[in-house]
Design a protein around this motif. Structure first.
Motif, PDB file in Angstrom:
ATOM      1  N   ALA A   9       0.694  -1.135   0.366  1.00 47.44           N
ATOM      2  CA  ALA A   9       0.119   0.116  -0.100  1.00 47.44           C
ATOM      3  C   ALA A   9       1.067   0.821   0.258  1.00 47.44           C
ATOM      4  CB  ALA A   9      -0.678  -0.008   1.277  1.00 47.44           C
ATOM      5  N   LEU A  10       0.240   2.548  -0.011  1.00 43.65           N
ATOM      6  CA  LEU A  10       0.690   3.574  -0.472  1.00 43.65           C
ATOM      7  C   LEU A  10       0.634   4.233   1.680  1.00 43.65           C
ATOM      8  CD1 LEU A  10       0.194   4.375  -3.882  1.00 43.65           C
ATOM      9  CD2 LEU A  10       1.677   4.494  -2.629  1.00 43.65           C
ATOM     10  N   GLU A  67      -6.405   8.036   3.768  1.00 45.63           N
ATOM     11  CA  GLU A  67      -7.389   7.434   2.622  1.00 45.63           C
ATOM     12  C   GLU A  67      -8.875   8.507   2.942  1.00 45.63           C
ATOM     13  OE1 GLU A  67      -9.806   4.551   0.810  1.00 45.63           O
ATOM     14  OE2 GLU A  67      -9.191   3.467   2.991  1.00 45.63           O
ATOM     15  N   ILE A  68      -9.498   9.454   2.498  1.00 46.25           N
ATOM     16  CA  ILE A  68     -10.513  10.169   2.957  1.00 46.25           C
ATOM     17  C   ILE A  68     -11.490   9.124   2.914  1.00 46.25           C
ATOM     18  CG2 ILE A  68      -9.481  12.211   2.166  1.00 46.25           C
ATOM     19  CD1 ILE A  68     -10.841  12.499  -0.192  1.00 46.25           C
ATOM     20  N   CYS A  85      -3.297   2.560  -5.421  1.00 44.80           N
ATOM     21  CA  CYS A  85      -3.267   2.118  -6.763  1.00 44.80           C
ATOM     22  C   CYS A  85      -3.384   0.973  -6.786  1.00 44.80           C
ATOM     23  CB  CYS A  85      -1.552   2.137  -6.379  1.00 44.80           C
ATOM     24  SG  CYS A  85      -0.933   1.762  -8.236  1.00 44.80           S
ATOM     25  N   GLY A  86      -4.358   0.069  -6.167  1.00 42.61           N
ATOM     26  CA  GLY A  86      -4.957  -1.255  -6.515  1.00 42.61           C
ATOM     27  C   GLY A  86      -4.283  -2.580  -6.179  1.00 42.61           C
ATOM     28  N   HIS A  87      -3.515  -2.434  -5.291  1.00 45.78           N
ATOM     29  CA  HIS A  87      -2.733  -3.322  -5.249  1.00 45.78           C
ATOM     30  C   HIS A  87      -3.269  -4.991  -4.446  1.00 45.78           C
ATOM     31  CE1 HIS A  87       1.423  -1.563  -6.152  1.00 45.78           C
ATOM     32  NE2 HIS A  87       0.912  -1.076  -6.653  1.00 45.78           N
ATOM     33  N   ASP A  88      -3.918  -4.125  -3.541  1.00 44.88           N
ATOM     34  CA  ASP A  88      -5.764  -4.957  -2.957  1.00 44.88           C
ATOM     35  C   ASP A  88      -6.499  -5.841  -4.597  1.00 44.88           C
ATOM     36  OD1 ASP A  88      -6.309  -2.656  -3.323  1.00 44.88           O
ATOM     37  OD2 ASP A  88      -7.790  -2.916  -1.955  1.00 44.88           O
ATOM     38  N   GLY A  89      -6.641  -5.165  -5.309  1.00 44.20           N
ATOM     39  CA  GLY A  89      -6.936  -6.447  -6.056  1.00 44.20           C
ATOM     40  C   GLY A  89      -6.233  -6.496  -7.366  1.00 44.20           C
ATOM     41  N   CYS A 134     -12.842   6.526 -12.454  1.00 45.49           N
ATOM     42  CA  CYS A 134     -12.713   5.939 -11.003  1.00 45.49           C
ATOM     43  C   CYS A 134     -11.699   7.270 -11.082  1.00 45.49           C
ATOM     44  CB  CYS A 134     -11.946   5.162 -11.531  1.00 45.49           C
ATOM     45  SG  CYS A 134     -10.681   4.684 -10.156  1.00 45.49           S
ATOM     46  N   PRO A 135     -11.263   7.472  -9.930  1.00 41.26           N
ATOM     47  CA  PRO A 135     -10.226   8.794  -9.170  1.00 41.26           C
ATOM     48  C   PRO A 135      -8.649   8.098  -9.711  1.00 41.26           C
ATOM     49  CG  PRO A 135     -12.225   8.353  -7.329  1.00 41.26           C
ATOM     50  CD  PRO A 135     -12.293   6.962  -8.109  1.00 41.26           C
ATOM     51  N   ALA A 136      -7.795   8.791  -9.988  1.00 38.26           N
ATOM     52  CA  ALA A 136      -6.601   8.464 -10.629  1.00 38.26           C
ATOM     53  C   ALA A 136      -6.138   7.568  -9.221  1.00 38.26           C
ATOM     54  CB  ALA A 136      -5.940   9.675 -10.803  1.00 38.26           C
ATOM     55  N   LEU A 137      -5.168   7.151  -9.607  1.00 39.50           N
ATOM     56  CA  LEU A 137      -4.315   6.263  -9.212  1.00 39.50           C
ATOM     57  C   LEU A 137      -3.278   7.015  -8.449  1.00 39.50           C
ATOM     58  CD1 LEU A 137      -2.418   3.697 -11.324  1.00 39.50           C
ATOM     59  CD2 LEU A 137      -4.388   3.449  -9.786  1.00 39.50           C
ATOM     60  N   HIS A 138      -3.393   6.430  -6.552  1.00 43.68           N
ATOM     61  CA  HIS A 138      -2.404   7.807  -5.650  1.00 43.68           C
ATOM     62  C   HIS A 138      -3.255   8.275  -5.026  1.00 43.68           C
ATOM     63  CE1 HIS A 138       2.119   5.859  -6.199  1.00 43.68           C
ATOM     64  NE2 HIS A 138       0.945   4.756  -6.640  1.00 43.68           N
ATOM     65  N   ASN A 139      -4.923   8.944  -5.521  1.00 44.01           N
ATOM     66  CA  ASN A 139      -5.649   9.541  -5.045  1.00 44.01           C
ATOM     67  C   ASN A 139      -6.299   9.322  -3.606  1.00 44.01           C
ATOM     68  OD1 ASN A 139      -5.091  11.411  -7.445  1.00 44.01           O
ATOM     69  ND2 ASN A 139      -7.075  11.784  -8.100  1.00 44.01           N
ATOM     70  N   PRO A 140      -6.508  10.094  -2.768  1.00 45.64           N
ATOM     71  CA  PRO A 140      -6.613   9.807  -1.447  1.00 45.64           C
ATOM     72  C   PRO A 140      -8.353   8.474  -1.328  1.00 45.64           C
ATOM     73  CG  PRO A 140      -6.837  11.991  -1.394  1.00 45.64           C
ATOM     74  CD  PRO A 140      -5.925  11.712  -3.057  1.00 45.64           C
TER      75      PRO A 140
END
Length: 378
Positions: free
Chosen positions: A73-74, A78-79, A95-99, A346-352
């Motif tokens: 994760a990063l 998170e918001i 970044c979606g690594h959970d997915g 979808c919000p961009a990667l690395h966005n909160p």
């Protein structure tokens, strides 16, 4: 894959989302992956510190195909306010690594229930992708005794329609690394700066130099993006002429070859500028990513999998500009990375406010299993 299993994978993905861990610290994540695989009757083994791998060996001669996911994760707060939001302050899966991990667990279930008849399939759950250390850790681990014939990975892509597969021949992501230049002069009284060596002029020339070597035209083979990240000089003391400073930049090029040329050019210029101002330098590098080079044959297997699953697709013209640790694997073994659309809104990667879309888990499983089956049977 049956709906009940997809729901289990979604639940597992959300469990990972709730318990994120940054690069190199994915110990609980590693345990969760191994435990989940065990519920499927699959043995996962530790590798690369906080990684996991699974081997499906037919016992017969054939190709070795490696499929890779990531699970770090990063350090982002998170918001989102949904039920599976991160329970940790300042850490989240943005970044979606959970997915990606949930997808690979689904792939594991598929091959456990549909044994291959020849060759081997390696499923690699990689840690520490975000800082560029995970692939290195796996490759130097004595348990990595494989010589894959082909390697594959995917990444979710916000901005593209859900489930649209994006692929490309040649470089899929660039070579990326960050330089840290520390400058040592001589501190002096602000009233007598001539008695010291202030790094301000050196920093000014270095900024101009990085701007000069910047070549942001995407169409050029010598594309080179130099981005200023951090600059510091002296202290907040108005009676003191600074004697120390540092400057950080991130460098991006389409290929590792161009990166090597750019690096040599920059280092020579730094030496010249520093010597001109009688400044001593200390240079270090961090978060290095090799260019992710897609092999033509591997790309063909991706294309075949798209057709076999009747998926919408797009052949991308230019590489993405973000770095990807999978590049170290494709520098050593033939392979390819491809993307799956996460939704145009979808919000961009690395966005909160980003969250991985569960709707693409099944598409990821279908792509990976189709690719592996076609590659291993041809």
């Amino acid at each position: 894959m049956e709906k009940i299993m997809i729901n289990d994978l979604i639940d597992f993905r959300r469990e990972l989302h709730m318990h994120p861990e940054v690069s190199g610290n994915e110990f609980q994540t590693q345990g969760r992956i191994i435990s989940f695989l065990k519920t499927l009757g699959i043995e996962g083994k530790e590798i690369g510190g906080t990684g996991v791998f699974v081997v499906f060996d037919s016992g017969n001669e054939g190709k070795t195909i490696m499929l890779r996911s990531d699970h770090d994760a990063l350090p982002i707060q998170e918001i989102n306010s949904f039920e599976h939001q991160s329970i940790y302050e300042g850490v989240s899966h943005k970044c979606g690594h959970d997915g990606h991990t949930a997808i690979m667990c689904g792939v594991a279930k598929h091959f456990n229930e549909n044994p291959i008849e020849k060759g081997k399939i390696i499923l690699m759950f990689q840690p520490a992708e975000e800082n560029g250390e995970g692939a290195k850790a796996i490759l130097v681990d004595e348990q990595f005794e494989f010589q894959p014939d082909l390697v594959f990975a995917l990444h979710n892509l916000p901005g593209y329609p859900l489930n649209k597969v994006v692929y490309k021949e040649g470089n899929f992501t660039p070579a990326v690394k960050s330089i840290i230049v520390k400058l040592d002069g001589k501190t002096a009284h602000a009233a007598e700066p001539e008695l010291g060596i202030n790094p301000a002029a050196t920093i000014s020339e270095l900024i101009a130099m990085f701007d000069e070597v910047n070549q942001p035209d995407l169409e050029r083979d010598d594309f080179a993006l130099t981005t200023p990240i951090y600059i510091h000089m002296g202290e907040l003391s108005y009676g003191v002429s600074a004697g120390h400073g540092e400057i950080h930049y991130t460098l991006r090029t389409w290929s590792s070859e161009v990166m090597n040329e750019l690096t040599e050019r920059i280092l020579n210029r730094i030496d010249d500028i520093a010597a001109k101002h009688q400044i001593s330098t200390s240079i270090s590098w961090t978060e290095e990513f090799d260019s992710n080079k897609n092999d033509p044959k591997a790309v063909d297997y991706v294309s075949q999998a798209i057709s076999a699953n009747s998926l919408d697709s797009e052949m991308r013209e230019w590489p993405f500009k973000w770095g990807e640790d999978f590049g170290l694997f494709t520098q050593k073994f033939p392979g390819a990375m491809f993307g799956i659309g996460s939704g145009e809104n979808c919000p961009a990667l690395h966005n909160p406010d980003y969250d991985f879309p569960d709707e693409i888990i099944e598409t990821g499983i279908k792509m990976f299993t189709s690719i592996a089956q076609k590659a291993i049977n041809e």
